[in-house]
Design a protein around this motif. Structure first.
Motif, PDB file in Angstrom:
ATOM      1  N   THR A   9      40.964 126.673  -5.463  1.00 42.30           N
ATOM      2  CA  THR A   9      39.688 126.946  -4.783  1.00 42.30           C
ATOM      3  C   THR A   9      38.842 127.916  -5.610  1.00 42.30           C
ATOM      4  O   THR A   9      37.650 127.701  -5.824  1.00 42.30           O
ATOM      5  CB  THR A   9      39.953 127.576  -3.395  1.00 42.30           C
ATOM      6  N   MET A  10      39.507 128.970  -6.081  1.00 41.40           N
ATOM      7  CA  MET A  10      38.839 130.029  -6.841  1.00 41.40           C
ATOM      8  C   MET A  10      38.178 129.510  -8.125  1.00 41.40           C
ATOM      9  O   MET A  10      37.139 130.033  -8.555  1.00 41.40           O
ATOM     10  CB  MET A  10      39.885 131.071  -7.220  1.00 41.40           C
ATOM     11  N   ALA A  11      38.792 128.486  -8.735  1.00 40.37           N
ATOM     12  CA  ALA A  11      38.310 128.000 -10.039  1.00 40.37           C
ATOM     13  C   ALA A  11      36.886 127.449  -9.976  1.00 40.37           C
ATOM     14  O   ALA A  11      36.202 127.378 -10.999  1.00 40.37           O
ATOM     15  CB  ALA A  11      39.261 126.933 -10.584  1.00 40.37           C
ATOM     16  N   TYR A  12      36.448 127.068  -8.764  1.00 39.71           N
ATOM     17  CA  TYR A  12      35.118 126.447  -8.619  1.00 39.71           C
ATOM     18  C   TYR A  12      34.094 127.389  -7.992  1.00 39.71           C
ATOM     19  O   TYR A  12      32.991 126.977  -7.640  1.00 39.71           O
ATOM     20  CB  TYR A  12      35.230 125.144  -7.822  1.00 39.71           C
ATOM     21  N   LYS A  13      34.483 128.661  -7.801  1.00 34.48           N
ATOM     22  CA  LYS A  13      33.531 129.676  -7.313  1.00 34.48           C
ATOM     23  C   LYS A  13      32.646 130.132  -8.471  1.00 34.48           C
ATOM     24  O   LYS A  13      33.041 130.045  -9.637  1.00 34.48           O
ATOM     25  CB  LYS A  13      34.296 130.894  -6.757  1.00 34.48           C
ATOM     26  N   ASP A  14      31.478 130.682  -8.138  1.00 31.14           N
ATOM     27  CA  ASP A  14      30.608 131.225  -9.187  1.00 31.14           C
ATOM     28  C   ASP A  14      31.373 132.201 -10.073  1.00 31.14           C
ATOM     29  O   ASP A  14      32.107 133.063  -9.567  1.00 31.14           O
ATOM     30  CB  ASP A  14      29.421 131.974  -8.550  1.00 31.14           C
ATOM     31  N   GLY A  15      31.231 132.056 -11.367  1.00 37.16           N
ATOM     32  CA  GLY A  15      31.880 132.948 -12.325  1.00 37.16           C
ATOM     33  C   GLY A  15      30.966 133.043 -13.534  1.00 37.16           C
ATOM     34  O   GLY A  15      29.763 133.224 -13.375  1.00 37.16           O
ATOM     35  N   ALA A  16      31.526 132.892 -14.732  1.00 41.50           N
ATOM     36  CA  ALA A  16      30.663 132.866 -15.909  1.00 41.50           C
ATOM     37  C   ALA A  16      29.720 131.659 -15.836  1.00 41.50           C
ATOM     38  O   ALA A  16      28.625 131.681 -16.392  1.00 41.50           O
ATOM     39  CB  ALA A  16      31.508 132.823 -17.178  1.00 41.50           C
ATOM     40  N   HIS A  17      30.172 130.604 -15.169  1.00 38.59           N
ATOM     41  CA  HIS A  17      29.298 129.470 -14.822  1.00 38.59           C
ATOM     42  C   HIS A  17      29.110 129.455 -13.312  1.00 38.59           C
ATOM     43  O   HIS A  17      30.017 129.837 -12.570  1.00 38.59           O
ATOM     44  CB  HIS A  17      29.950 128.125 -15.201  1.00 38.59           C
ATOM     45  N   PRO A  18      27.957 128.967 -12.837  1.00 41.87           N
ATOM     46  CA  PRO A  18      27.816 128.771 -11.395  1.00 41.87           C
ATOM     47  C   PRO A  18      28.825 127.716 -10.905  1.00 41.87           C
ATOM     48  O   PRO A  18      29.224 126.826 -11.668  1.00 41.87           O
ATOM     49  CB  PRO A  18      26.377 128.257 -11.228  1.00 41.87           C
ATOM     50  N   GLY A  19      29.253 127.838  -9.671  1.00 38.62           N
ATOM     51  CA  GLY A  19      30.190 126.874  -9.085  1.00 38.62           C
ATOM     52  C   GLY A  19      29.721 125.438  -9.269  1.00 38.62           C
ATOM     53  O   GLY A  19      30.521 124.534  -9.517  1.00 38.62           O
ATOM     54  N   LYS A  20      28.406 125.241  -9.173  1.00 37.10           N
ATOM     55  CA  LYS A  20      27.837 123.891  -9.303  1.00 37.10           C
ATOM     56  C   LYS A  20      28.230 123.247 -10.632  1.00 37.10           C
ATOM     57  O   LYS A  20      28.640 122.093 -10.672  1.00 37.10           O
ATOM     58  CB  LYS A  20      26.310 123.973  -9.188  1.00 37.10           C
ATOM     59  N   THR A  21      28.117 124.002 -11.713  1.00 37.14           N
ATOM     60  CA  THR A  21      28.490 123.479 -13.033  1.00 37.14           C
ATOM     61  C   THR A  21      29.975 123.148 -13.079  1.00 37.14           C
ATOM     62  O   THR A  21      30.389 122.130 -13.650  1.00 37.14           O
ATOM     63  CB  THR A  21      28.165 124.524 -14.130  1.00 37.14           C
ATOM     64  N   LYS A  22      30.774 124.000 -12.452  1.00 37.29           N
ATOM     65  CA  LYS A  22      32.221 123.792 -12.520  1.00 37.29           C
ATOM     66  C   LYS A  22      32.671 122.605 -11.677  1.00 37.29           C
ATOM     67  O   LYS A  22      33.660 121.951 -11.996  1.00 37.29           O
ATOM     68  CB  LYS A  22      32.948 125.087 -12.183  1.00 37.29           C
ATOM     69  N   GLU A  23      31.922 122.294 -10.609  1.00 34.89           N
ATOM     70  CA  GLU A  23      32.239 121.063  -9.872  1.00 34.89           C
ATOM     71  C   GLU A  23      32.043 119.835 -10.772  1.00 34.89           C
ATOM     72  O   GLU A  23      32.797 118.869 -10.710  1.00 34.89           O
ATOM     73  CB  GLU A  23      31.361 120.942  -8.621  1.00 34.89           C
ATOM     74  N   LEU A  24      31.011 119.908 -11.614  1.00 36.40           N
ATOM     75  CA  LEU A  24      30.754 118.802 -12.551  1.00 36.40           C
ATOM     76  C   LEU A  24      31.894 118.696 -13.568  1.00 36.40           C
ATOM     77  O   LEU A  24      32.320 117.591 -13.931  1.00 36.40           O
ATOM     78  CB  LEU A  24      29.423 119.049 -13.268  1.00 36.40           C
TER      79      LEU A  24
END
Lengths: 118, 118, 118, 118, 118, 118
Positions: free
Chosen positions: C35-50
């Protein structure tokens, strides 16, 4: 460059001997089955080496690609026939196959040099 | 049982149309490239369908296996030739391929029934 | 067609509850980490979902593709953006990805119908 | 350490030339398609390099990881952005990705040294 | 829910018979080798079923997971022992294994219901 | 030959330090979770190292095979027990695992030499 293939052949032979000497019945039978799969059957062995090559390409195993290329060149396939089979592997397996395509092209080059030397 | 293959054919055709209609140039070109890979080249298309079948078996994709089996049966391969090619996939890919071998045998059975009906 | 996604959501939720209830500390922590891997971080969560979508496509997991498409549509990606990301997955992963591309297109269609209904 | 990346670049360029010179139309078109997939489209090329990086990580191909890291660093991603993307690959792909994470970190280090030298 | 496992058992048995009846020597020997691998050897068969389960989990094959779970429950493993083995598969294989973890938990549930009925 | 394993140990330790020093919370937690998965739980850690070995074999990762072999030898498994576990990996994963079987046998040999030296 020829040394890469020679090293592979020597290492493969040496380790296969050690594996068979370890005397695990299942492993020994697997090795037999593997050899048997490329003998003439409903398809000639030559065709099945080509199947083994493409399977190795999409599963991205350089040692397996080298082994089947050695067999394929020995069986008489031309460069264009090898490239055309590898293209099927490339389309099925995608760009992740490209580093293995580079490896395969290099191996083919070495095998042709070995043939030229006789 | 025939309905499984018919459903696959209908779904495949319908979705391919939608994919091509979405008008992404890269995806459209990939579909062309995929078709082209199995046309007569340095190898006849028939041989390359067999390569596609074994690649699909070791990568364990039932839809891809079905597609290439349809093409292989159409190209005139006998059951024994299909089994002998699938055996290469089984040895290369291991027991994890067995569920897909079951699927492939069932598909071959359906395809022969379709042929018998004409 | 909407029922396929609804069934997936219900099954996913029900089984995740059972998995977490089985009280294996390692498994619970893995789910948190996921779950944590797709939260906002160095990239926004949106990018990480992609990123999750393309990873799921090349690893050829329909349930994972569906999950990330739900998140991606929710995050506001357009159809063309989803297709363009899936194209990267197609080129990297090859034609073996095509059945999953069909699945993804169908899922996107269902998600847009759900949005249209509100 | 820099020599590992330089050797990769030289080998990649040399073999790509040989592959394209072998004049297989399907392979040439595949290489074009591969290049095209990372050009600006519905997503900027920069975003798609990141997608390529994560796809390479979960498929566990060091050469592909190196190639996309070179492009990603060139496109301006920071270390933290690269690590955060690689973390998605790690969670999706599991501990089997860790050896490739080590490789990626080393490559990033080399690329930053190259940048520092100008 | 019990019907899913019953259907799997029936289909598996029926297709295995057809495969063996097709009389391909290599395929028959492979099936023997596969059976033999889980017999008592340097490890008891029970331990090797657990190895087969985790291998099936990381290779993401639901039919193989079901088959080894049937054997594992039959061999007397507790739920906690199955979960702890599956956790190794989850960590090694990553979140892409999660849909198969859901499947495994459901199968374990069905197998315990079957045991309760006697 | 011992140098291959020593080089692996040194590189692994050095890069793991750099990865943890990069301070990505998700990656750090993943490393913890990975360590935890092989601690005594419903199964003793020793059994789970064997599970990790077979998972690494079927996923064909030499570094992961080496790591788990080091742990397995340390935990007291005999050569025959290691071969019998690797045989499960060979049957499940197929001949594509053979190059990794060669690697594993060589690693076992080196580890026994290290033990003999004390």
């Amino acid at each position: 460059m020829a040394s890469r293939l020679d090293a592979f052949r020597a290492y493969r032979e040496q380790m296969n001997e050690k594996i068979l000497a370890s005397d695990h019945l299942g492993i020994k039978r697997f090795f037999n089955l593997d050899t048997m799969a490329y003998k003439d059957g409903a398809h000639p062995g030559k065709t099945k080496e080509l199947l083994g090559l493409v399977a190795s390409a999409v599963l991205r195993c350089n040692d397996c690609i080298d082994y089947h290329l050695i067999q394929c060149v020995d069986a008489g396939f031309s460069d264009d026939e090898l490239y055309d089979a590898l293209n099927v592997g490339l389309v099925v397996g995608g760009s992740i196959v490209i580093p293995h395509l580079r490896h395969a092209y290099e191996t083919i080059e070495v095998l042709r040099q070995e043939q030229a030397k006789g």
